[in-house]
Design a protein around this motif. Structure first.
Motif, PDB file in Angstrom:
ATOM      1  N   CYS A 185       0.829  -1.211   0.000  1.00 20.68           N
ATOM      2  CA  CYS A 185       0.000   0.000   0.000  1.00 20.68           C
ATOM      3  C   CYS A 185       0.862   1.258   0.000  1.00 20.68           C
ATOM      4  O   CYS A 185       0.570   2.225  -0.706  1.00 20.68           O
ATOM      5  CB  CYS A 185      -0.928   0.015   1.216  1.00 20.68           C
ATOM      6  N   VAL A 186       1.937   1.244   0.767  1.00 25.71           N
ATOM      7  CA  VAL A 186       2.838   2.403   0.800  1.00 25.71           C
ATOM      8  C   VAL A 186       3.494   2.598  -0.561  1.00 25.71           C
ATOM      9  O   VAL A 186       3.548   3.713  -1.085  1.00 25.71           O
ATOM     10  CB  VAL A 186       3.902   2.241   1.917  1.00 25.71           C
ATOM     11  N   GLU A 187       3.969   1.517  -1.163  1.00 23.37           N
ATOM     12  CA  GLU A 187       4.590   1.623  -2.493  1.00 23.37           C
ATOM     13  C   GLU A 187       3.596   2.146  -3.531  1.00 23.37           C
ATOM     14  O   GLU A 187       3.926   3.024  -4.341  1.00 23.37           O
ATOM     15  CB  GLU A 187       5.127   0.260  -2.934  1.00 23.37           C
ATOM     16  N   ALA A 188       2.375   1.631  -3.504  1.00 24.35           N
ATOM     17  CA  ALA A 188       1.357   2.077  -4.458  1.00 24.35           C
ATOM     18  C   ALA A 188       0.992   3.538  -4.215  1.00 24.35           C
ATOM     19  O   ALA A 188       0.805   4.310  -5.166  1.00 24.35           O
ATOM     20  CB  ALA A 188       0.109   1.201  -4.356  1.00 24.35           C
TER      21      ALA A 188
ATOM     22  N   VAL B  12       2.928   5.906  -2.837  1.00 30.65           N
ATOM     23  CA  VAL B  12       4.044   6.754  -3.262  1.00 30.65           C
ATOM     24  C   VAL B  12       4.059   6.864  -4.782  1.00 30.65           C
ATOM     25  O   VAL B  12       4.248   7.948  -5.339  1.00 30.65           O
ATOM     26  CB  VAL B  12       5.391   6.206  -2.728  1.00 30.65           C
ATOM     27  N   ALA B  13       3.826   5.761  -5.481  1.00 28.43           N
ATOM     28  CA  ALA B  13       3.795   5.790  -6.948  1.00 28.43           C
ATOM     29  C   ALA B  13       2.664   6.682  -7.450  1.00 28.43           C
ATOM     30  O   ALA B  13       2.844   7.463  -8.388  1.00 28.43           O
ATOM     31  CB  ALA B  13       3.638   4.384  -7.502  1.00 28.43           C
ATOM     32  N   ALA B  14       1.507   6.602  -6.807  1.00 26.49           N
ATOM     33  CA  ALA B  14       0.367   7.422  -7.230  1.00 26.49           C
ATOM     34  C   ALA B  14       0.618   8.898  -6.961  1.00 26.49           C
ATOM     35  O   ALA B  14       0.282   9.755  -7.783  1.00 26.49           O
ATOM     36  CB  ALA B  14      -0.902   6.965  -6.518  1.00 26.49           C
ATOM     37  N   LEU B  15       1.220   9.207  -5.817  1.00 25.12           N
ATOM     38  CA  LEU B  15       1.466  10.606  -5.472  1.00 25.12           C
ATOM     39  C   LEU B  15       2.623  11.210  -6.254  1.00 25.12           C
ATOM     40  O   LEU B  15       2.675  12.427  -6.462  1.00 25.12           O
ATOM     41  CB  LEU B  15       1.729  10.736  -3.971  1.00 25.12           C
ATOM     42  N   SER B  16       3.544  10.378  -6.704  1.00 28.01           N
ATOM     43  CA  SER B  16       4.708  10.907  -7.423  1.00 28.01           C
ATOM     44  C   SER B  16       4.406  11.204  -8.888  1.00 28.01           C
ATOM     45  O   SER B  16       5.170  11.891  -9.549  1.00 28.01           O
ATOM     46  CB  SER B  16       5.892   9.953  -7.317  1.00 28.01           C
ATOM     47  N   SER B  17       3.318  10.686  -9.412  1.00 25.86           N
ATOM     48  CA  SER B  17       2.945  10.997 -10.793  1.00 25.86           C
ATOM     49  C   SER B  17       1.509  11.505 -10.816  1.00 25.86           C
ATOM     50  O   SER B  17       0.587  10.769 -11.126  1.00 25.86           O
ATOM     51  CB  SER B  17       3.092   9.769 -11.685  1.00 25.86           C
ATOM     52  N   PRO B  18       1.318  12.780 -10.460  1.00 28.79           N
ATOM     53  CA  PRO B  18      -0.049  13.322 -10.398  1.00 28.79           C
ATOM     54  C   PRO B  18      -0.675  13.400 -11.786  1.00 28.79           C
ATOM     55  O   PRO B  18       0.012  13.401 -12.804  1.00 28.79           O
ATOM     56  CB  PRO B  18       0.147  14.717  -9.815  1.00 28.79           C
ATOM     57  N   VAL B  19      -1.996  13.477 -11.786  1.00 30.01           N
ATOM     58  CA  VAL B  19      -2.740  13.577 -13.038  1.00 30.01           C
ATOM     59  C   VAL B  19      -2.397  14.894 -13.705  1.00 30.01           C
ATOM     60  O   VAL B  19      -2.290  15.934 -13.060  1.00 30.01           O
ATOM     61  CB  VAL B  19      -4.257  13.493 -12.752  1.00 30.01           C
ATOM     62  N   GLY B  20      -2.251  14.862 -15.016  1.00 37.69           N
ATOM     63  CA  GLY B  20      -1.860  16.048 -15.784  1.00 37.69           C
ATOM     64  C   GLY B  20      -2.956  17.093 -15.839  1.00 37.69           C
ATOM     65  O   GLY B  20      -3.456  17.553 -14.832  1.00 37.69           O
TER      66      GLY B  20
END
Length: 123
Positions: A36-39, A41-49
């Motif tokens: 959950c933490v990895e997912a 961080v991945a979601a927060l590091s590539s925000p929607v354009g």
């Protein structure tokens, strides 16, 4: 890969969700928490354009919703037709003699009964 240890405090609701997810996946709560933490961080590091993906998604949902309304209408008409066929066939099987008004009343009752049963099944 070198791992680093962190202590995390979770709200009770989140802890329950992690536990349920771990049970469903057949894994431990600790392993699921790391996932959950990895997912996250991945979601927060590539925000929607610019939101174009969101607009396309909303347009598709609207399209699906409109088609679903059409399907519901068609199913409703099919149910009514099936009730009418049943009532006319039943009347004929018992020797007829009923007027169209009497059969129409039976059709309405059969249709309402089937709609009510469908509502009960949904709840």
């Amino acid at each position: 890969m070198k791992l680093v240890r962190h202590t995390v405090r979770l709200p009770v609701e989140v802890d329950k969700a992690v536990g349920e997810l771990a049970k469903a996946k057949g894994d431990t709560a600790y392993a699921i928490l790391a996932t959950c933490v990895e997912a996250g961080v991945a979601a927060l590091s590539s925000p929607v354009g610019d939101g174009s993906d969101n607009r396309e998604l909303v347009a598709e949902i609207v399209s699906i919703s409109a088609r679903l309304v059409d399907v519901e209408r068609m199913l409703d008409r099919t149910l009514f037709t099936a009730c009418a066929a049943y009532c006319y066939a039943r009347s004929a099987a018992f020797g007829g003699g009923k007027s169209d008004e009497e059969i129409s009343a039976e059709i309405g009752r059969a249709y309402d009964r089937q709609r009510r049963l469908a509502e009960e099944d949904r709840s």
